[in-house]
Enzyme design. Sequence first.
Site, PDB file in Angstrom:
ATOM      1  N   ILE A 124       0.829  -1.205   0.000  1.00  0.00           N
ATOM      2  CA  ILE A 124       0.000   0.000   0.000  1.00  0.00           C
ATOM      3  C   ILE A 124       0.863   1.254   0.000  1.00  0.00           C
ATOM      4  CG2 ILE A 124      -1.825   1.228   1.240  1.00  0.00           C
ATOM      5  CD1 ILE A 124      -2.436  -1.548   2.565  1.00  0.00           C
ATOM      6  N   GLY A 131       8.898   3.933   2.342  1.00  0.00           N
ATOM      7  CA  GLY A 131       7.998   3.514   3.408  1.00  0.00           C
ATOM      8  C   GLY A 131       6.592   3.221   2.934  1.00  0.00           C
ATOM      9  N   SER A 132       5.674   3.023   3.832  1.00  0.00           N
ATOM     10  CA  SER A 132       4.265   2.799   3.603  1.00  0.00           C
ATOM     11  C   SER A 132       3.752   1.653   4.445  1.00  0.00           C
ATOM     12  CB  SER A 132       3.934   2.586   2.132  1.00  0.00           C
ATOM     13  OG  SER A 132       2.557   2.779   1.948  1.00  0.00           O
ATOM     14  N   ARG A 133       3.048   0.679   3.823  1.00  0.00           N
ATOM     15  CA  ARG A 133       2.363  -0.335   4.622  1.00  0.00           C
ATOM     16  C   ARG A 133       2.162  -1.608   3.808  1.00  0.00           C
ATOM     17  NH1 ARG A 133      -3.459   0.700   7.602  1.00  0.00           N
ATOM     18  NH2 ARG A 133      -4.365  -1.337   7.217  1.00  0.00           N
TER      19      ARG A 133
END
Length: 219
Positions: free
Chosen positions: A157, A187-189
Site C-alpha cells: 500500500i 515507506g508505507s504499509r
Amino acid sequence: MYLHKEGRRIVLIIFLAVALIGVLMHFTIEVWNVFDYIVIGALVIFALLFTSFFRIPKRIFTTDDKQIVAPADGRVVVIEEVFESEFLKRQCRQVSIFMSPANVHVNRYPVAGKVVYVNYHKGNYFVASHPKSSVLNEHSSVGLEMADGTLIFMRQIAGAVARRIVCYSKEGETVEQNQEMGFIKFGSRVDIFIPLDAEINVNIESLVKNGVSTIAFLK
C-alpha cells in the site's frame, strides 16, 4: 549490506549532483565561511540518508512451511478479523505492518507457494497508518497458494510519502519463502491476510523484520 537495484541509479545521480555542487563551490568561493561548510555537510548527510532508504542488510532468514514470516520491516498497526472480499472472499485475520522511512523497504514472500493472483489498484495517498488506506490508497494485491492449498493474500500500500510501488509478482510463478516480492519506495504499509485458525505471534506495536520475524504459525 548492499544497495537495492531499485535505488542504484537515483543514488548515483544524487551523489554526482552533490559532487558537482561541491566542485562548483570550490572554484567559485574564494574564502569559505561556516555557512559554506554547513551547506556541504547538509548535502552529504542528505545523500547518505537517501542511500539508506535502499539498503538491504544481510540476514539469516526464517524458513519453515508452518510459519508465516513478516513480509516487511516495520511496526504492527492492525491485528483483526475481517472479511476479505477481493481474493479470499471469506473471514480471515488481517495483520498490517507500517513501514516508516527509516525501515528497510524491500518486501518478501511470507510463505512459499504459487502466485495465483496479481492486481494493481489506483487510489489515493492517505497516511498509510489510516484504517481505510488498505482499500482507498494505491496498492498492489498478490495472492499465494501454498502446497497444501492454504491461501495467503497480501497488499502493498502506498502512503503519503511513498508514491511508487514495485511488485515483481507474476501469476503462475512458483516462489520461495523470503524471496523478494517487491519494493515500496520511502515507506508505507503491507497488509497480509491469513487463515483464522493461524496462531498470531505478534502484538499491536510489535516491531518486525522482513524474512526474520514470525508473525503467525499455521495449524
